[in-house]
Design an enzyme around this catalytic site. Sequence first.
Site, PDB file in Angstrom:
ATOM      1  N   TYR A 133      28.498  55.317  10.985  1.00 16.58           N
ATOM      2  CA  TYR A 133      28.320  56.759  10.861  1.00 16.58           C
ATOM      3  C   TYR A 133      27.142  57.166   9.978  1.00 16.58           C
ATOM      4  O   TYR A 133      26.913  58.349   9.769  1.00 16.58           O
ATOM      5  CB  TYR A 133      29.601  57.419  10.359  1.00 16.58           C
ATOM      6  CG  TYR A 133      30.723  57.471  11.389  1.00 16.58           C
ATOM      7  CD1 TYR A 133      30.643  56.747  12.573  1.00 16.58           C
ATOM      8  CD2 TYR A 133      31.851  58.233  11.180  1.00 16.58           C
ATOM      9  CE1 TYR A 133      31.663  56.773  13.497  1.00 16.58           C
ATOM     10  CE2 TYR A 133      32.873  58.277  12.103  1.00 16.58           C
ATOM     11  CZ  TYR A 133      32.785  57.542  13.262  1.00 16.58           C
ATOM     12  OH  TYR A 133      33.801  57.580  14.185  1.00 16.58           O
ATOM     13  N   LYS A 185      37.253  43.961  11.388  1.00 22.50           N
ATOM     14  CA  LYS A 185      36.952  43.246  12.629  1.00 22.50           C
ATOM     15  C   LYS A 185      36.014  42.080  12.311  1.00 22.50           C
ATOM     16  O   LYS A 185      34.999  41.849  12.986  1.00 22.50           O
ATOM     17  CB  LYS A 185      36.308  44.227  13.636  1.00 22.50           C
ATOM     18  CG  LYS A 185      36.219  43.707  15.054  1.00 22.50           C
ATOM     19  CD  LYS A 185      37.564  43.617  15.756  1.00 22.50           C
ATOM     20  CE  LYS A 185      37.425  42.989  17.141  1.00 22.50           C
ATOM     21  NZ  LYS A 185      38.724  42.770  17.796  1.00 22.50           N
ATOM     22  N   ASP A 219      42.303  46.004  15.708  1.00 22.62           N
ATOM     23  CA  ASP A 219      43.004  46.320  16.963  1.00 22.62           C
ATOM     24  C   ASP A 219      44.492  46.010  16.845  1.00 22.62           C
ATOM     25  O   ASP A 219      45.342  46.777  17.318  1.00 22.62           O
ATOM     26  CB  ASP A 219      42.366  45.611  18.167  1.00 22.62           C
ATOM     27  CG  ASP A 219      41.836  44.228  17.845  1.00 22.62           C
ATOM     28  OD1 ASP A 219      41.526  43.971  16.668  1.00 22.62           O
ATOM     29  OD2 ASP A 219      41.716  43.399  18.757  1.00 22.62           O
ATOM     30  N   ASP A 243      38.259  56.683  10.818  1.00 19.79           N
ATOM     31  CA  ASP A 243      38.228  57.921  11.584  1.00 19.79           C
ATOM     32  C   ASP A 243      39.263  57.848  12.713  1.00 19.79           C
ATOM     33  O   ASP A 243      40.071  58.760  12.921  1.00 19.79           O
ATOM     34  CB  ASP A 243      36.807  58.092  12.157  1.00 19.79           C
ATOM     35  CG  ASP A 243      36.607  59.452  12.793  1.00 19.79           C
ATOM     36  OD1 ASP A 243      37.430  60.348  12.568  1.00 19.79           O
ATOM     37  OD2 ASP A 243      35.602  59.610  13.519  1.00 19.79           O
TER      38      ASP A 243
END
Length: 349
Positions: A133, A185, A219, A243
């Site tokens: 971002y 991740k 995930d 987010d």
Amino acid sequence: MRDSPETRPGPNPVVTLIPGDGIGPRIATATTRVLEAAGARVTWETRLAGVAAIEAHHTPLPEGTLASIRQNRVALKGPLTTPVGVGFRSINVALRKEFDLYANVRPARTLMPGGRFEDIDLVLIRENTEGLYVGVEHYIGMGDDPRAAAESVMIITRFGAERIVRYAFEYALRNGRRKVTLAHKANILKFTQGLFLDTGRAIAREYEGKVEFDDRIIDATAMQLVLNPWQFDVLVMENMFGDILSDEMAGLVGGLGMAPGANIGERAALFEPVHGSAPDIAGRGVANPAAMILAGCMMLDHIGQGDVARRITGALEAALREQDSLTPDLGGSAGTDDFADAVLRRLET
Ligand code: NAD
């Protein structure tokens, strides 16, 4: 919630109030009525931002608004409209950058029984300044196509990872929370996410014996949040993952209309409902003020008026539980002011 002494003002603080756009002014009025009736010791300094500021000052973020936040160090903000694609950039992002509001704190707690999940009590702490971002992206032209490819850069710094993970642990300690889960991740993004994970593990060692720690792949975390949300407590992650998962968590407790958020930095703290300016219902007086009232409660906690915040959340929960004057998003037919009145009635008893 409490925060660092640097952002906590004195006993009768002045708080910048930005009513916002669309439904903002109406839910802001409902919120200040409730806070004042509950005995909040604050003086509001009302300032404009967003579309309302363009109309009055020809700029979406007037210097007077920034100066007020700089001076008061605490702000309560309604939603601001951001035009899609064209026009000015997000004022919310500009405010986060201006005041380095690095920690986005989003509690998700069941307030109304009868939803899909009961007894949810989670807090997501999202890094607010780094990751994808930062907006470092560009097109790559090939042959006749100027937009044949596009590239975004994910930036993670050791400094940024350290301060957000430390914030999560300090938050857990201050609020009597038992566990911090770091979601990442690092199995695929070995450098950026790897740095976030390694840094987080190192910080976690400083809190061994005081707060539990585990780390999960993002995930799997998303799936586990739906299968068994009660296994989590405080979650910490980088910007984009935060987010997405904070909206998922809002969904566990009834949606965005009930979700407050805080943006915390060393120099200022800004509290807001998570939802937007809801142009589809603006001007109709039917918006649910609960998220902004709860954001007001987070603000009161922050400035050391947790006793007042607890009275308000108690009254709000009672009104929701007893289904008194619910707004249409919660299945009722009452208006914004009617629901605020229902909360006020419970404050009096
Ligand atoms: P939105 O949150 O405004 O609305 C989504 C849906 O939720 C709409 O149907 C709306 O009516 C409903 N809703 C939202 N808040 C509600 C409330 N308090 N009570 C009852 N219903 C409510 O999202 P959007 O439509 O995608 O965005 C509208 C504008 O708000 C855009 O300009 C967007 O950029 C802006 N926005 C601002 C913020 C912020 O200031 N923090 C956050 C999100 C969106």
